[in-house]
Design a protein around this motif. Structure first.
Motif, short mmCIF file in Angstrom:
data_model
loop_
_atom_site.label_atom_id
_atom_site.label_comp_id
_atom_site.label_asym_id
_atom_site.label_seq_id
_atom_site.Cartn_x
_atom_site.Cartn_y
_atom_site.Cartn_z
N SER A 43 17.75 56.30 17.83
CA SER A 43 18.29 55.82 16.57
C SER A 43 19.56 56.57 16.18
O SER A 43 19.84 57.67 16.69
N VAL A 44 20.32 56.00 15.26
CA VAL A 44 21.52 56.66 14.75
C VAL A 44 21.14 57.99 14.10
O VAL A 44 21.82 59.01 14.31
N ARG A 45 20.08 57.99 13.33
CA ARG A 45 19.65 59.23 12.68
C ARG A 45 19.34 60.31 13.70
O ARG A 45 19.80 61.46 13.56
N ALA A 46 18.61 59.95 14.74
CA ALA A 46 18.28 60.93 15.78
C ALA A 46 19.55 61.43 16.48
O ALA A 46 19.69 62.61 16.77
N GLY A 47 20.49 60.51 16.75
CA GLY A 47 21.73 60.90 17.40
C GLY A 47 22.54 61.87 16.56
O GLY A 47 23.12 62.84 17.09
N MET A 48 22.59 61.63 15.26
CA MET A 48 23.32 62.54 14.38
C MET A 48 22.67 63.92 14.35
O MET A 48 23.36 64.94 14.35
N GLU A 60 23.50 57.32 23.18
CA GLU A 60 23.43 55.86 23.19
C GLU A 60 22.48 55.48 22.07
O GLU A 60 21.27 55.69 22.18
N LEU A 61 23.03 54.94 20.99
CA LEU A 61 22.25 54.77 19.76
C LEU A 61 22.05 53.29 19.44
O LEU A 61 21.88 52.48 20.34
N GLY A 62 22.06 52.94 18.19
CA GLY A 62 21.68 51.59 17.80
C GLY A 62 22.76 50.55 18.06
O GLY A 62 23.88 50.84 18.47
N GLY A 63 22.41 49.30 17.79
CA GLY A 63 23.34 48.20 17.94
C GLY A 63 23.04 47.08 16.96
O GLY A 63 21.94 47.01 16.40
N LYS A 64 24.01 46.25 16.74
CA LYS A 64 23.85 45.07 15.88
C LYS A 64 24.79 44.00 16.43
O LYS A 64 25.78 43.61 15.82
N ALA A 65 24.47 43.54 17.63
CA ALA A 65 25.40 42.73 18.42
C ALA A 65 25.71 41.39 17.76
O ALA A 65 24.81 40.58 17.52
N PRO A 66 27.00 41.11 17.50
CA PRO A 66 27.37 39.78 17.02
C PRO A 66 27.40 38.80 18.19
O PRO A 66 27.83 39.13 19.29
N VAL A 67 26.95 37.59 17.92
CA VAL A 67 26.96 36.50 18.90
C VAL A 67 27.78 35.40 18.25
O VAL A 67 27.31 34.69 17.36
N GLU A 125 28.36 48.89 11.06
CA GLU A 125 28.60 50.27 11.49
C GLU A 125 28.35 50.48 12.98
O GLU A 125 28.67 51.54 13.52
N TYR A 126 27.77 49.49 13.64
CA TYR A 126 27.45 49.60 15.06
C TYR A 126 28.54 48.96 15.91
O TYR A 126 29.27 48.08 15.44
N ALA A 127 28.62 49.37 17.17
CA ALA A 127 29.67 48.81 18.04
C ALA A 127 29.28 48.92 19.50
O ALA A 127 30.03 49.44 20.32
N LEU A 128 28.10 48.43 19.84
CA LEU A 128 27.61 48.55 21.21
C LEU A 128 27.94 47.32 22.05
O LEU A 128 28.58 47.43 23.10
N GLY A 158 27.32 55.45 19.10
CA GLY A 158 27.35 56.66 19.91
C GLY A 158 28.55 56.74 20.82
O GLY A 158 29.52 55.99 20.68
N TYR A 159 28.48 57.65 21.79
CA TYR A 159 29.57 57.83 22.75
C TYR A 159 29.02 58.33 24.07
O TYR A 159 27.92 58.86 24.15
N GLY A 160 29.82 58.15 25.11
CA GLY A 160 29.35 58.37 26.47
C GLY A 160 28.90 57.05 27.06
O GLY A 160 28.62 56.08 26.33
#
Length: 484
Positions: A235-240, A256-263, A411-414, A459-461
């Motif tokens: 999760s984002v919280r865990a990553g932070m 590698e954290l959360g996502g909210k993929a737009p379709v 806020e997500y960008a996966l 996240g990053y990486g």
């Protein structure tokens, strides 16, 4: 009569061990809601032991020629195939996943990914050596970073373990990995497989270690003085929290954290084909996927037709028992996740409409119906935050500009996808969508050769690919005088 629970154990320096203080936690099968095993609740003494084993094994593993590390990884991949049915059974019990889908959708890519990184082990390239100052030659060494502390998630515990250990071991690092406290069984089995291979080929079994435990165990791993790198999928919280903890001694961090993929579905799309693919990509694994196709933006001229077709597809999608070959997905992973998904539905605003599903399924386990919610606005909670369940939301947009604004407006960008027959539009969208992956007229395929990872709060990486391999290496410049 009460059935005895299976006893899972840590794997440290080639030995299966209980937690030093004897503490355990129960592991629940989400398909039944009943405990089937106990696992160690590892504390500081266990973390110390695992890190010491990985640290002691590192010099010899680092100094192997790449071909030898490749040999180990290829043998591990072979052993995964040989023991596939054991891995399938463990993962199905871990997660309640349909057996047939684990067999067809997880084992083959995992084996392929291990073999890919086996090849990458022999591609430790630097940029060209040469003379950049008169009388001196420069060379580049690419080296492993050291001991890696890795924390894997519960949505794909077996595959995410592969994504972490395979590049790390290929690059010459040693590993201490912690599975989620709700899904330790398959990672413990992986330890048995890797340990046997290391033993057969004459390498220290301390190269790979598994610690079972909770968030506190993970925190102790990240804060420990030994690891040079901390990697987490969660999760984002865990990553932070990991980034903050790692910053205290400047550990390298891979998140590698959360996502909210737009379709994004445009009016020239083949609606039937798009609905078929999007429903699978949204509901597969009960929507418990950071890249899941769960936030659909549809051009207003086809909105009603698309929603009707998607609701029909949802009503025809089946969830259920692990041995039912007709189901697309199993239960949510745990009681807390079921509560979270229910909460999103219960808090829907008055303008939202549930087109399909919206309720728990069955009398036992954590099953939730395939759900479609329409009538949503950009600032609604369910649009802005990750549900991580079998829930697809639908919004209606007017034009390309608005589609991009709303797609990027989280806020997500996966990951993301664009559905259109217009090549120029697809190219424009792939440029302007602010996500680590853009699929065109498809959603969710992954290959070992291509990177997986996001931006912003995703996240990053990178995982997978040569880029993921590079993340587990460091660069050293060596300069020598030509005067001798």
């Amino acid at each position: 009569m009460t059935t005895a629970l299976r006893r899972l154990r840590n794997y440290i320096d080639g030995e299966f061990r209980d937690a030093a203080d004897g503490r355990t936690t129960e592991v629940v099968n989400p398909a039944t809601g009943e405990a089937y095993a106990t696992a160690p609740l590892s504390a500081a003494a266990d973390v110390d032991a695992a890190m010491a084993a990985a640290e002691a094994a590192f010099p010899a593993w680092r100094d192997l020629i790449p071909a030898e590390r490749q040999k180990v990884l290829l043998k591990i991949a072979d052993r995964f195939e040989e023991r596939a049915e054991e891995l399938i059974a463990a993962e199905s019990e871990n997660c309640g996943k349909p057996v047939a889908l684990v067999r067809s959708e997880e084992i083959p890519p995992m084996v392929d990914q291990i073999r890919f990184f086996a090849g990458a082990a022999r591609m430790l390239e630097g940029r060209s050596a040469g003379e950049y100052m008169e009388g001196f030659t420069s060379i580049i060494r690419r080296e492993p970073v050291g001991v890696c502390a890795q924390v894997a998630p519960w949505n794909y515990p077996m595959m995410m373990a592969v994504w972490k250990f395979a590049p790390a071991l290929a690059a010459g690092n040693t590993v201490v990995i912690k599975p989620s406290d709700t899904t330790p069984a398959s990672t413990v089995l992986i330890a048995d497989i890797i340990g046997s291979v290391l033993d057969e080929l004459g390498h220290s079994r301390g190269v790979f270690n598994v610690l079972c435990g909770d968030r506190e165990t993970g925190r102790l791993m990240v804060e420990h003085k030994v690891p040079a790198m901390a990697s987490i999928t969660g999760s984002v919280r865990a990553g932070m929290q990991v980034a903050e903890s790692a910053s205290k001694d400047l550990k390298r961090v891979h998140l590698e954290l959360g996502g909210k993929a737009p379709v994004v579905v445009f009016e020239d799309t083949d609606i039937a084909k798009a609905v078929e693919d999007i429903s699978v990509a949204g509901y597969f694994n009960a929507g418990q996927d950071c890249t899941a196709a769960t936030r659909v933006l549809v051009q207003e001229s086809i909105h009603d037709e698309f929603v009707a077709a998607l609701a029909k597809a949802a009503s025809e999608t089946k969830t259920g028992a692990v041995d039912d070959e007709d189901v697309l997905y199993g239960p949510l992973n745990n009681a807390n996740q079921l509560k979270q998904v229910k909460g999103f539905i219960e808090r829907l605003p008055a303008h939202a409409k549930i087109e399909a599903g919206g309720e728990q399924v069955g009398e036992k386990g954590y099953f939730f119906a395939p759900t479609v919610v329409s009538g949503l606005k950009q600032d609604d909670e369910i649009v802005q935050h990750e549900v991580f369940g079998p829930v697809i939301t639908v919004q209606s947009f007017s034009d390309e500009k608005q589609a991009v604004e709303w797609a990027n407006g989280v806020e997500y960008a996966l990951a993301s996808s664009v559905w259109t027959k217009d090549h120029a539009r697809a190219m424009r969208m792939s440029k302007t969508l602010d996500f680590g992956c853009v699929w065109i007229n498809t959603h969710i395929p992954l290959v070992a050769e291509m990177p997986h990872g996001g931006f912003k709060k995703s996240g990053y990486g990178k995982d997978l690919s040569a880029y993921g391999f590079d993340d587990y290496t460091r660069i050293k410049h060596v300069m020598t005088s030509l005067d001798g």
